[in-house]
Design an enzyme around this catalytic site. Structure first.
Site, short mmCIF file in Angstrom:
data_model
loop_
_atom_site.label_atom_id
_atom_site.label_comp_id
_atom_site.label_asym_id
_atom_site.label_seq_id
_atom_site.Cartn_x
_atom_site.Cartn_y
_atom_site.Cartn_z
N ASP A 214 30.74 34.18 32.83
CA ASP A 214 32.03 35.24 33.58
C ASP A 214 31.31 36.23 34.52
OD1 ASP A 214 34.76 35.57 34.04
OD2 ASP A 214 34.73 37.27 32.66
N SER A 238 39.41 38.10 37.28
CA SER A 238 39.66 36.58 37.01
C SER A 238 40.82 36.40 36.63
CB SER A 238 38.73 36.29 35.64
OG SER A 238 37.22 36.80 35.96
N GLN A 288 36.06 28.70 38.21
CA GLN A 288 36.94 30.05 38.03
C GLN A 288 37.41 30.38 39.36
OE1 GLN A 288 35.98 34.59 37.00
NE2 GLN A 288 35.79 33.38 35.20
#
Length: 300
Positions: A214, A238, A288
């Site tokens: 991430d 995100s 993502q």
């Protein structure tokens, strides 16, 4: 923090609280309930990769009768920012246990409201066709500057976090986005490795890869725009994360992230990555989407 990796491993070791006895936000009566703390972040918010990894750990803890099953895919949505000052409760709904696959839905809850909702699928180890492609050419990680090389000596919370306080070391092949705008490109190569040895638990290594990725998933979109992290007015968050594990992985060995900026529009950007082991095996793929609000060019 003297040992960031050891601290992270403690954070991922969730406390089991039994079954939910009274329905609440994001939970059903009978769901399995776990609780976890958070790793400190300089921005004051819970790191998204941490919540993903903890939700995965919670789901895996409910596979007592299918302990040999490994996570092969997940999709999670970030719903609200996390609060560093309070624990996170994780409720797990057992969706299905079949002959080869198990599915779990996990909600991460704070202040009575879900901050993450995620579905994970687990599979028994099975044989089958093998296809992986070829890893991209890249200089050895030892020949690429580390975050400590770039940020060492800078007395700033973010500089200390990226260079010293993170459980993972990052090395950007074509220069990092830490200090100054990069040359625009829709591709990015990054070497990543844990800062110390990790126990020989294949599931733990998969969970730690989920945690670590991430940090860089939206960077290709910023790189394509020629934007660095310190850009005044830049806002990034995100929105969702999808991941597929193809093979067992070791995060205490160097892993090569081959990343692309897939699209950017409407204040959102989509980043994709393939992750390669040191011997050139494809171990994971992920994508993502995030909110990316870039200030006007004259404000950069």
């Amino acid at each position: 923090m003297t040992d960031p990796l050891a601290h992270l491993l403690r954070v991922l070791d969730l406390e089991a609280l039994g079954a939910v006895e009274q329905a609440s936000a994001g939970a059903l009566v009978g769901d399995d309930l776990f609780r976890g703390e958070s790793v400190h972040q300089p921005n004051g918010r819970v790191y998204g990769g941490q919540v993903l990894a903890q939700a995965l750990v919670a789901a895996q803890r409910t596979l007592a009768d299918h302990a040999s099953r490994a996570p092969h895919s997940l999709h999670g949505y970030f719903l609200r920012p996390g609060d560093l000052s309070v624990p996170i409760d994780f409720t797990v709904e057992r969706l299905r246990d079949g002959g080869s696959f198990s599915a779990r839905r996990t909600h991460a809850v704070q202040h009575g409201r879900p901050i993450l909702s995620m579905i994970t699928s687990f599979q028994e180890l099975q044989g089958g066709a093998e296809l992986a492609g070829e890893a991209p050419a890249a200089p050895a990680p030892e020949d690429v500057p580390s975050a400590a090389d770039v940020l060492g000596g800078i007395d700033h919370p973010y500089a200390r976090h990226w260079s010293d306080d993170s459980a993972f070391e990052l090395r950007h092949v074509d220069g990092s986005l830490y200090l100054r705008p990069p040359a625009p490109s829709e591709r990015q190569l990054v070497w990543l490795r844990a800062r110390g040895p990790v126990p020989d638990d294949p599931f733990l290594h998969r969970a730690l890869l989920l945690y670590a990725c991430d940090q860089v998933m939206l960077e290709p979109v910023l790189r394509a725009e020629g934007v660095a992290w310190p850009t005044p007015g830049l806002s990034v968050a995100s929105l969702d994360h999808a991941m597929w594990w193809h093979r067992d992985v070791r995060v205490d060995e160097w892993l090569l992230f081959e990343q692309t900026a897939v699209s950017a529009q409407g204040g959102r950007g989509l980043g994709a990555a393939r992750v390669w082991s040191p011997d050139g095996r494809l171990v994971a793929s992920m994508g993502q989407e995030g909110m990316i609000r870039v200030p006007a060019a004259d404000a950069r």
